[in-house]
Design a protein around this motif. Structure first.
Motif, PDB file in Angstrom:
ATOM      1  N   GLU A 240      40.024  11.982  20.727  1.00  0.00           N
ATOM      2  CA  GLU A 240      40.291  10.657  21.290  1.00  0.00           C
ATOM      3  C   GLU A 240      40.768  10.777  22.726  1.00  0.00           C
ATOM      4  O   GLU A 240      40.514   9.892  23.541  1.00  0.00           O
ATOM      5  CB  GLU A 240      41.375   9.943  20.464  1.00  0.00           C
ATOM      6  CG  GLU A 240      41.702   8.570  21.023  1.00  0.00           C
ATOM      7  CD  GLU A 240      42.865   7.866  20.338  1.00  0.00           C
ATOM      8  OE1 GLU A 240      43.561   8.488  19.527  1.00  0.00           O
ATOM      9  OE2 GLU A 240      43.065   6.682  20.632  1.00  0.00           O
TER      10      GLU A 240
ATOM     11  N   ASP B 103      41.722  12.868  16.036  1.00  0.00           N
ATOM     12  CA  ASP B 103      42.657  11.929  16.656  1.00  0.00           C
ATOM     13  C   ASP B 103      43.994  12.672  16.594  1.00  0.00           C
ATOM     14  O   ASP B 103      44.626  12.733  15.547  1.00  0.00           O
ATOM     15  CB  ASP B 103      42.709  10.623  15.853  1.00  0.00           C
ATOM     16  CG  ASP B 103      43.682   9.618  16.449  1.00  0.00           C
ATOM     17  OD1 ASP B 103      44.432   9.980  17.372  1.00  0.00           O
ATOM     18  OD2 ASP B 103      43.693   8.469  15.964  1.00  0.00           O
TER      19      ASP B 103
ATOM     20  N   ASP C 251      47.779   9.694  15.811  1.00  0.00           N
ATOM     21  CA  ASP C 251      47.387   8.345  15.403  1.00  0.00           C
ATOM     22  C   ASP C 251      48.638   7.497  15.181  1.00  0.00           C
ATOM     23  O   ASP C 251      49.593   7.952  14.546  1.00  0.00           O
ATOM     24  CB  ASP C 251      46.579   8.407  14.108  1.00  0.00           C
ATOM     25  CG  ASP C 251      46.288   7.017  13.570  1.00  0.00           C
ATOM     26  OD1 ASP C 251      45.575   6.272  14.261  1.00  0.00           O
ATOM     27  OD2 ASP C 251      46.793   6.675  12.495  1.00  0.00           O
ATOM     28  N   GLY C 252      48.602   6.297  15.737  1.00  0.00           N
ATOM     29  CA  GLY C 252      49.745   5.391  15.585  1.00  0.00           C
ATOM     30  C   GLY C 252      50.736   5.556  16.719  1.00  0.00           C
ATOM     31  O   GLY C 252      51.949   5.385  16.534  1.00  0.00           O
TER      32      GLY C 252
ATOM     33  N   ARG D 221      37.946   4.064  15.745  1.00  0.00           N
ATOM     34  CA  ARG D 221      36.873   4.933  16.213  1.00  0.00           C
ATOM     35  C   ARG D 221      36.209   5.645  15.031  1.00  0.00           C
ATOM     36  O   ARG D 221      36.888   6.216  14.166  1.00  0.00           O
ATOM     37  CB  ARG D 221      37.423   5.966  17.202  1.00  0.00           C
ATOM     38  CG  ARG D 221      37.579   5.465  18.630  1.00  0.00           C
ATOM     39  CD  ARG D 221      38.438   4.256  18.821  1.00  0.00           C
ATOM     40  NE  ARG D 221      39.840   4.410  18.436  1.00  0.00           N
ATOM     41  CZ  ARG D 221      40.841   4.566  19.266  1.00  0.00           C
ATOM     42  NH1 ARG D 221      40.640   4.557  20.562  1.00  0.00           N
ATOM     43  NH2 ARG D 221      42.080   4.684  18.817  1.00  0.00           N
TER      44      ARG D 221
ATOM     45  N   GLU E   3      38.477   8.699  13.474  1.00  0.00           N
ATOM     46  CA  GLU E   3      39.419   7.953  12.629  1.00  0.00           C
ATOM     47  C   GLU E   3      38.753   7.613  11.291  1.00  0.00           C
ATOM     48  O   GLU E   3      39.217   8.023  10.227  1.00  0.00           O
ATOM     49  CB  GLU E   3      39.912   6.680  13.348  1.00  0.00           C
ATOM     50  CG  GLU E   3      40.829   7.009  14.519  1.00  0.00           C
ATOM     51  CD  GLU E   3      41.406   5.803  15.239  1.00  0.00           C
ATOM     52  OE1 GLU E   3      42.603   5.835  15.578  1.00  0.00           O
ATOM     53  OE2 GLU E   3      40.654   4.842  15.495  1.00  0.00           O
TER      54      GLU E   3
HETATM   55 MN    MN Z   1      44.259   6.485  15.964  1.00  0.00          MN
END
Ligand code: MN
Ligand code: AHG
Ligand code: MN
Length: 349
Positions: free
Chosen positions: A121, A140, A143-144, A295, A299
């Motif tokens: 990403e 990724d 994430d978050g 994505r 993801e």
């Molecule tokens: Mn993510």
């Protein structure tokens, strides 16, 4: 030294039930508490290409996750919180931990030598790792990220593909833009109240909990199965006004059924809860994100693979997520994932 997780003395020790055993011959009963390394070794012959390289790749990912876990845990203590001041491929402001996690995973995968290319990403185009590796990884790294500063669970997501071009040849689009159905392994790390690594190699899903005192993951959730039905729906209802009518109708249906609404805003944390308890996670098309926000390559594909291996389902509203042929590295897709019957019901709208 023994831990609560070790099989011989653990009160939690159990092997899978007869029913679970007969579900699929390829799923081998594993005692709760076995260390990740040993688990990988025992199950190595389940991999499509049992050369040991995929096993090493999983170990590299586990190692990088331990480093990231350390950074995540000290995020509140040192000045690594807040924005890094740069913009990533999706136009989001990168968090410092995003950048750090990306560096850690890239370094581990480069040094490991099993991966020839990395899709992340955090990088515009794929990274050629200049290795003769036989695998392509999509990640990724963090994430978050909007939850970092507020001490809420975050994660790492990974997909592993077999390289298509012969080793020694330049990497091509065919190596990079593979469908989710071509994943040979995928999973995630959840940095939550405890840190967990959950992954599949296409023979069911297993979850490992990290013991920070020993620096090792131990099998805590053997052969994970998502309940076929659930009562949790997870969607950002703040965007409700711009959902398509069928999505609005399904949300109304969830309310009529008195389902529980749960939305953390970290895909991994929302997915993991629903995997354990049964539920549906939806990120639909919105006015702001006409193809959804999430994505496909780093993801949705990994979670779709995990969900299906756990008996669940993942679609973009029309077809299985795993059947979408990616056209670009960072493309987005609407995402409906979770308990099989809930996703099927949502599709019927
Ligand atoms: Mn993510
Ligand atoms: P990332 O931090 O890798 O950019 O991903 C954020 C994603 C996902 O984790 C989460 O479910 C979703 O963004 C939340 O988006 P909204 O705030 O639009 O609901
Ligand atoms: Mn991210």
């Amino acid at each position: 030294m023994r831990t609560n997780f070790e099989p011989e003395f653990s009160p939690k020790m159990k092997v899978k039930s007869q029913a679970a055993k007969s579900m699929e011959e390829s799923r081998i009963a594993q005692p709760i508490g076995i260390a990740l390394d040993r688990f990988i070794k025992i199950n190595q012959d389940q991999f499509a290409y049992a050369s040991g390289e995929l096993s090493q790749l999983l170990r590299d990912i586990a190692l990088a996750s331990k480093v990231v876990n350390r950074e995540v845990n000290k995020a509140g203590l040192i000045d690594i919180m807040g924005q890094a001041g740069s913009i990533n491929s999706g136009g989001d402001a990168q968090q410092k931990l995003d950048v750090l996690a990306n560096i850690r995973f890239t370094r581990a995968l480069t040094k490991g030598g099993e991966a020839c290319a990395l899709i992340s990403e955090e990088t515009e185009s794929y990274v050629d790792l200049s290795n003769d590796g036989k695998y392509v990884i999509a990640i990724d790294p963090l994430d978050g990220s909007s939850n970092i500063d507020v001490n809420v669970s975050i994660g790492t997501i990974f997909s592993i593909y077999r390289r298509k071009s012969p080793v020694g040849q330049p990497i091509s689009d065919a190596d990079i833009l593979q469908k989710g159905s071509e994943q040979v392994a995928a999973g995630y790390i959840l940095y939550g109240s405890s840190t967990m690594l959950v992954y599949t190699t296409g023979h069911g899903v297993n979850g490992f909990t990290y013991d920070p005192t020993l620096g090792e993951y131990f099998l805590s959730h053997a052969d994970m199965r998502i309940p076929e039905d659930g009562k949790i729906y997870s969607i950002n209802e703040g965007s409700y006004n711009s959902f398509a009518q069928p999505v609005k109708d399904y949300v109304s249906y969830c309310k009529d059924q008195q389902y529980t609404g749960r939305y953390i805003g970290s895909l991994i944390a929302d997915f993991h809860r629903n995997l354990l308890k049964g539920g549906i996670y939806i990120y639909p098309a919105t006015a702001k994100d006409p193809n959804g926000k999430l994505r496909l390559m780093y993801e949705c594909n990994a979670l779709a693979f995990v969900a299906e291996q756990a008996g669940g389902k993942a679609t973009n509203g029309k077809i299985s997520v795993l059947d979408i042929k990616p056209k670009t590295l960072h493309e987005r897709t609407p995402f409906f994932v979770g308990s099989k019957n809930m996703v099927t019901k949502a599709e019927s709208f």
